[in-house]
Design a protein around this motif. Structure first.
Motif, PDB file in Angstrom:
ATOM      1  N   GLN A  74      32.136  32.932  39.733  1.00 20.44           N
ATOM      2  CA  GLN A  74      32.673  34.330  40.087  1.00 20.44           C
ATOM      3  C   GLN A  74      33.604  34.483  41.284  1.00 20.44           C
ATOM      4  N   ARG A  75      34.695  34.799  41.296  1.00 18.30           N
ATOM      5  CA  ARG A  75      35.498  34.678  42.261  1.00 18.30           C
ATOM      6  C   ARG A  75      36.159  35.937  42.953  1.00 18.30           C
ATOM      7  N   PRO A  76      35.927  36.186  44.030  1.00 21.71           N
ATOM      8  CA  PRO A  76      36.277  37.621  44.542  1.00 21.71           C
ATOM      9  C   PRO A  76      37.975  37.870  44.429  1.00 21.71           C
ATOM     10  N   LYS A  77      38.027  38.884  43.921  1.00 19.57           N
ATOM     11  CA  LYS A  77      39.596  39.114  43.749  1.00 19.57           C
ATOM     12  C   LYS A  77      40.139  39.659  44.809  1.00 19.57           C
ATOM     13  N   ALA A  78      41.584  39.334  45.057  1.00 18.87           N
ATOM     14  CA  ALA A  78      42.453  39.791  46.070  1.00 18.87           C
ATOM     15  C   ALA A  78      42.682  41.351  45.853  1.00 18.87           C
ATOM     16  N   GLU A  79      42.497  42.168  46.797  1.00 21.53           N
ATOM     17  CA  GLU A  79      42.997  43.483  46.531  1.00 21.53           C
ATOM     18  C   GLU A  79      44.403  43.808  46.322  1.00 21.53           C
ATOM     19  N   PRO A  80      44.843  44.575  45.441  1.00 24.00           N
ATOM     20  CA  PRO A  80      46.260  44.959  45.040  1.00 24.00           C
ATOM     21  C   PRO A  80      46.940  45.184  46.468  1.00 24.00           C
ATOM     22  N   ARG A 119      43.781  33.544  50.462  1.00 24.75           N
ATOM     23  CA  ARG A 119      42.836  32.512  50.087  1.00 24.75           C
ATOM     24  C   ARG A 119      42.320  32.777  48.709  1.00 24.75           C
ATOM     25  N   ARG A 120      42.111  34.223  48.829  1.00 21.57           N
ATOM     26  CA  ARG A 120      41.519  34.694  47.227  1.00 21.57           C
ATOM     27  C   ARG A 120      42.559  34.758  46.245  1.00 21.57           C
ATOM     28  N   ARG A 121      43.808  35.012  46.646  1.00 24.29           N
ATOM     29  CA  ARG A 121      44.869  34.922  45.579  1.00 24.29           C
ATOM     30  C   ARG A 121      45.194  33.519  45.070  1.00 24.29           C
ATOM     31  N   ARG A 122      44.965  32.546  45.874  1.00 28.71           N
ATOM     32  CA  ARG A 122      45.221  31.274  45.646  1.00 28.71           C
ATOM     33  C   ARG A 122      44.143  30.853  44.603  1.00 28.71           C
ATOM     34  N   ASN A 123      42.955  31.364  44.890  1.00 25.32           N
ATOM     35  CA  ASN A 123      41.708  31.063  43.956  1.00 25.32           C
ATOM     36  C   ASN A 123      41.963  31.563  42.809  1.00 25.32           C
ATOM     37  N   MET A 124      42.566  32.800  42.682  1.00 21.85           N
ATOM     38  CA  MET A 124      42.602  33.374  41.366  1.00 21.85           C
ATOM     39  C   MET A 124      43.554  32.769  40.377  1.00 21.85           C
ATOM     40  N   ASP A 125      44.398  31.863  41.103  1.00 20.31           N
ATOM     41  CA  ASP A 125      45.468  31.086  40.257  1.00 20.31           C
ATOM     42  C   ASP A 125      44.811  29.562  39.889  1.00 20.31           C
ATOM     43  N   ARG A 126      43.661  29.463  40.583  1.00 19.06           N
ATOM     44  CA  ARG A 126      43.286  28.173  40.111  1.00 19.06           C
ATOM     45  C   ARG A 126      42.496  28.213  38.720  1.00 19.06           C
ATOM     46  N   GLU A 345      38.859  24.467  45.151  1.00 23.91           N
ATOM     47  CA  GLU A 345      38.795  25.701  45.367  1.00 23.91           C
ATOM     48  C   GLU A 345      38.427  25.872  46.878  1.00 23.91           C
ATOM     49  N   GLU A 346      39.339  26.907  47.462  1.00 27.06           N
ATOM     50  CA  GLU A 346      38.981  27.063  48.805  1.00 27.06           C
ATOM     51  C   GLU A 346      37.726  28.242  48.842  1.00 27.06           C
ATOM     52  N   SER A 347      36.997  28.125  50.043  1.00 32.03           N
ATOM     53  CA  SER A 347      35.969  29.087  50.018  1.00 32.03           C
ATOM     54  C   SER A 347      36.225  29.642  51.289  1.00 32.03           C
ATOM     55  N   ASP A 348      35.556  31.131  51.121  1.00 33.78           N
ATOM     56  CA  ASP A 348      35.897  32.044  52.077  1.00 33.78           C
ATOM     57  C   ASP A 348      34.827  31.744  53.049  1.00 33.78           C
ATOM     58  N   LYS A 349      35.315  30.778  54.098  1.00 33.36           N
ATOM     59  CA  LYS A 349      34.304  30.378  55.056  1.00 33.36           C
ATOM     60  C   LYS A 349      34.481  31.481  56.376  1.00 33.36           C
ATOM     61  N   ASP A 350      35.643  31.850  56.464  1.00 30.33           N
ATOM     62  CA  ASP A 350      36.102  32.775  57.644  1.00 30.33           C
ATOM     63  C   ASP A 350      35.395  34.172  57.034  1.00 30.33           C
ATOM     64  N   GLU A 351      35.520  34.528  55.884  1.00 29.46           N
ATOM     65  CA  GLU A 351      34.858  35.480  55.296  1.00 29.46           C
ATOM     66  C   GLU A 351      33.282  35.634  55.710  1.00 29.46           C
TER      67      GLU A 351
END
Length: 398
Positions: A74-80, A119-126, A345-351
């Motif tokens: 489950q990947r967090p989605k980038a806000e519009p 970061r989240r937007r790139r993960n959505m494309d993976r 996949e990139e992790s949201d480490k900063d988040e």
């Protein structure tokens, strides 16, 4: 002009050894030679393979992934955000620090939030895990079929056991129906990989994969037109041998069957290194470079096919270095490293750090509120909750 180009392209000096012309390659009722027009059949066959693949992945691979416990993360989605989405789609997917600062000002957002959005937007494309599983299942199915088809076609052919037989009677070697269909199967498959390249799982060696597919298609096509059928069948069988172990290794990796995955990876590594760095150079490169000159003098086709075969060998060396590195890691650490070709996949480490800081901050605030409301005031007045706090942390009502 087109006719002149056609006549220049099909000069027999390019395609045939010295002393042989196209008149010597005329077909009869009992003798058939490879014809360049036959290669056009690979295009519709490739489209059929693409259709079969889509049906296979939907009807078999995806349900199988569910039954085997392959779950998509489950990947967090980038806000519009129209501004960031436009920049992501048209300009760059991983902007630098200066660009992020400009976008942050433009969107009136913190830089860290803009960075998190990309970061989240790139993960959505993976690709998802189920997509990787389905692709590996399809390729495993094809490579198994192709490899055993090649063995069935070649097991009674003399050039499989005596490599000099590849050149006996060359180029006047009749084309057998089984060899024709084996060639069409392989060529159609690589064309189908080219057609689906934009939609397949992209790895770090994407450019090398493109070069590999192009070199393979050119090699198969040229070997067919120049009647290098015998040497071409050896190349295809050698390549399919290791691929039969690579794809199930990926499948078990996606299933998280670690021990089975590690065992298959070691088997794949051994088969790959032996087949690509030992068998291929001796059976194919040495064969085409030296044995062929026992039959005819070098000509353009001789040099051209050897260049293509050497390009494949250079790719073998490139992938072998990656595999050897992974094997060394496995031996030293006792665990298999992730495929270095994979775009992880990139992790949201900063988040995650932000969340930890926020929790710590909330904890300090809560502690501060508790102490400020529960402490005994300096002027001797009672606390607001009328409790006496003891040293062991418990409160006793007065």
């Amino acid at each position: 002009m087109a006719r002149s180009l056609y006549e220049w392209l099909w000069q027999h000096e390019f395609w045939l050894p010295p002393g042989i012309t196209w008149e010597d390659m005329q077909e009869s009722e009992d003798t058939h030679y490879p014809q360049p027009r036959d290669l056009l059949l690979s295009i519709p066959f490739a489209l059929i393979l693409v259709a079969i693949r889509c049906a296979f992945e939907r009807a078999i691979a995806l349900p199988l992934s569910t039954k085997l416990g392959v779950r998509d993360k489950q990947r967090p989605k980038a806000e519009p955000n129209p501004v960031l989405e436009s920049f992501y789609s048209t300009r760059h997917k991983n902007p630098g620090e200066g660009v992020l600062l400009g976008l942050a000002k433009q969107c009136d957002l913190p830089v860290r939030k803009v960075e998190k959005w990309f970061r989240r937007r790139r993960n959505m494309d993976r690709p998802s895990l189920s997509k990787k599983f389905s692709e590996a299942c399809w390729r495993f199915t094809f490579y198994i079929i192709s490899f055993f088809t090649g063995l069935a076609v070649l097991y009674n052919k003399p050039w499989l056991w005596d490599h000099r037989e590849c050149w006996t009677g060359y180029p006047q070697q009749p084309l057998q129906p089984s060899l024709f269909w084996y060639y069409m199967l392989e060529l159609s498959f690589y064309w189908s990989l080219v057609f689906t390249l934009p939609f397949d799982v992209k790895r770090k060696d994407f450019k090398e994969q493109v070069v590999h597919h192009a070199a393979t298609i050119f090699l198969i096509s040229f070997s067919y037109c120049a009647n290098y059928i015998r040497i071409g069948t050896l190349v295809m069988v050698i390549h399919d041998a290791s691929d039969c172990f690579l794809e199930p290794t990926k499948i078990f990796n996606y299933m998280k069957w670690k021990k089975t995955c590690d065992s298959l990876f070691m088997i794949f590594s051994a088969v790959f290194l032996i087949s690509r760095l030992v068998i291929y150079p001796y059976t194919v490169l040495y064969n085409t470079y030296y044995y062929s000159m026992e039959i005819f003098q070098p000509f353009f086709g001789y040099y051209f096919v050897n260049v293509l075969l050497i390009i494949l060998q250079l790719l073998h060396v490139f992938w072998s270095c990656l595999i050897i590195h992974m094997v060394c890691k496995f031996i030293l650490q006792g665990t298999m490293e992730k495929d270095m070709r994979s775009d992880t996949e990139e992790s949201d480490k900063d988040e995650e750090r932000d969340k930890i800081r926020e929790k710590e901050k909330n904890g300090i605030t809560y502690f501060s509120n508790v102490t400020s409301n529960g402490y005994i005031q300096r002027n001797g007045s009672e606390p607001l909750d009328n409790r006496a706090h003891l040293a062991n942390g418990h409160a006793k009502e007065r």
